[in-house]
Design a protein around this motif. Sequence first.
Motif, PDB file in Angstrom:
ATOM      1  N   PRO A   1      51.544  -1.333  19.801  1.00 43.73           N
ATOM      2  CA  PRO A   1      52.629  -0.557  20.419  1.00 43.73           C
ATOM      3  C   PRO A   1      53.551  -1.480  21.231  1.00 43.73           C
ATOM      4  N   TYR A   2      54.770  -0.993  21.450  1.00 43.48           N
ATOM      5  CA  TYR A   2      55.754  -1.776  22.205  1.00 43.48           C
ATOM      6  C   TYR A   2      56.461  -0.869  23.192  1.00 43.48           C
ATOM      7  N   VAL A   3      56.755  -1.424  24.342  1.00 42.91           N
ATOM      8  CA  VAL A   3      57.699  -0.763  25.237  1.00 42.91           C
ATOM      9  C   VAL A   3      58.464  -1.877  25.958  1.00 42.91           C
ATOM     10  N   GLY A   4      59.764  -1.640  26.178  1.00 44.36           N
ATOM     11  CA  GLY A   4      60.611  -2.700  26.724  1.00 44.36           C
ATOM     12  C   GLY A   4      61.430  -2.266  27.925  1.00 44.36           C
TER      13      GLY A   4
END
Lengths: 255, 324
Positions: free
Chosen positions: A140-143
């Motif tokens: 997963p990614y969050v920026g």
Amino acid sequence: MNIAVLIKLVPDLVEELEIDATGTALDTTWLRLIINEVDEHALEQALLLKERGGGDVTVVTAEGDGAEDVLYAAAAKGSDRLIRLRGISFEDAPGNHTLARVFAAVLRDLEPDLVLTGVQAHNDLDGSLGPLLAEEMGMPYVGYLSGVQTEDGVCRVMKEYPGGLAAEMEIALPAVLGIQASEEPPRYLAISRIRQAMKTATIVDREAEQPDTTGAPGVISMFTPEVGEAATMLTGADDEVAARIVEILSEQGLL
Amino acid sequence: MSDDIHVFIEHLRGEVAEITLISLAAARVIAEQTGGEVVGVLLGHDVQGLAAGLAADRILSIDDPAAGDYSPDLYIATLAGLIDSQTPRAVLFGDTSMGAEIAGCLSGRLGLPLVGRCHTVRAADDQIRVVSQICGGKIFVESALPESTVVVSMVPGGHRPDDGRSETAAPIETIPAPAFGEPRVALKRYVEPEIGEIDITKEDVLVAIGRGIQLEENVELAEELAQALGGALCASRPIIDQGWLPSSQMVGKSGKRVEPKVYLALGVSGAPEHVEGMASSATVIAVNTDPAAPIFDVAHYGTEADLLDLLPELIDKVKAAGAG
């Protein structure tokens, strides 16, 4: 906690940028590459996490003038491992789709719990690196993050929205995070400590896999915008310019 | 592949982002070339009212209580399914905190090309050309829109938000939300903006400082000027990240949007992320030693004087004028 930090080198915007004879790329003759500013924040955040909760920090970059300096500086700040990918250079401005694939190949061996990268770079033409890397890794990614906390395998991040609003989110590990700002400003480093790191730290060179370069747009032309067409330029000695600015402020009824 | 152009309707706490209007305007240019429709994609819970006033030919609405607040994992998976089934010619997102990661993950997951930082789209020689803005606004890059389904992330400045508005309501088609497992990213809470001692959105005069101020001790000089002008001090991101001013005084993409009568930009390069927050100022005066600084693009008056030399002169003259 096994933390990997990806670092990109980008053209220094303080220097004049020129376009080469092909008209489709920056002229690299005088191009000065520096660390992508938010990657410096990603490194700082990784070091803060290590100091708080233990673990080790691996810094990964590719080739390019200045890559060694960036890696030694990272070692002097407290990074544990330095990896440089050979066969891919920031001077050729590789797209992020390409970089995501070559970085992912190295990261798979490292099995990181967290991968930190700057949320963007000013020369991103095909999106930012973090989300593309996360998809390559199946993570997963969050920026746009300005805070990261990890405790008992739980990772909490602070995501920035416009207007100063933020959202606290919980993300399952392993994950890729796009850092906008570290919780503390990146630490200052005396040159002597970098010199010392140059003697003691080891850069591990890894050959980059021959990358698949699809995913980025094909450049037709590159150009510089006409700057300052609209602005009336005030010239002369400093006191003359200051007098003119005061006049403008008076015209606006502000003085 | 269909000829339609999809636009992700970005909304947060009941408000549609301005970049969505800009994206709709750009999508119209592409749709005129492909002969397809501009389709607004609205994901959320109880948000169909937000589609009113948007210049789309139709709206695809996916209503799901789990999508009430933005959740990266759920939004990306849902949109990936939609792109697979509808195969639009292009999908436009804002290059924002929300849009940038959705666009990137979709490109990676579906193997679609991505054109980032798109400032302007235009038709040329039967092609659709995209101009991206990079290097802090100093370089523009023109490319042809790839021929397959493509993901595009938009930046402001090229298309007008007004061209993304419409008086006519577009028909809304509701499609069922796909089943979704436990998301790997979950919203815990919102953290409201820090309330500073001064509200820079209400000031007539703002003195803005950027990297060109060089040292923390020089911030005082700028503060002195702001006070002499009866205004307030604000800054671009690097100054806030250094901790030299509180985040409540940040102007730009993730900071405040300001519209003062006068915006005096000292050593601010004018990167697009900053310009987004101050471009509507009535009068912009820019001081920057770099003649190629993009701030001169939005400035009405500019000077290449060194701000550290100019500031003492300016403070003296403003104080003299104010006293008179």
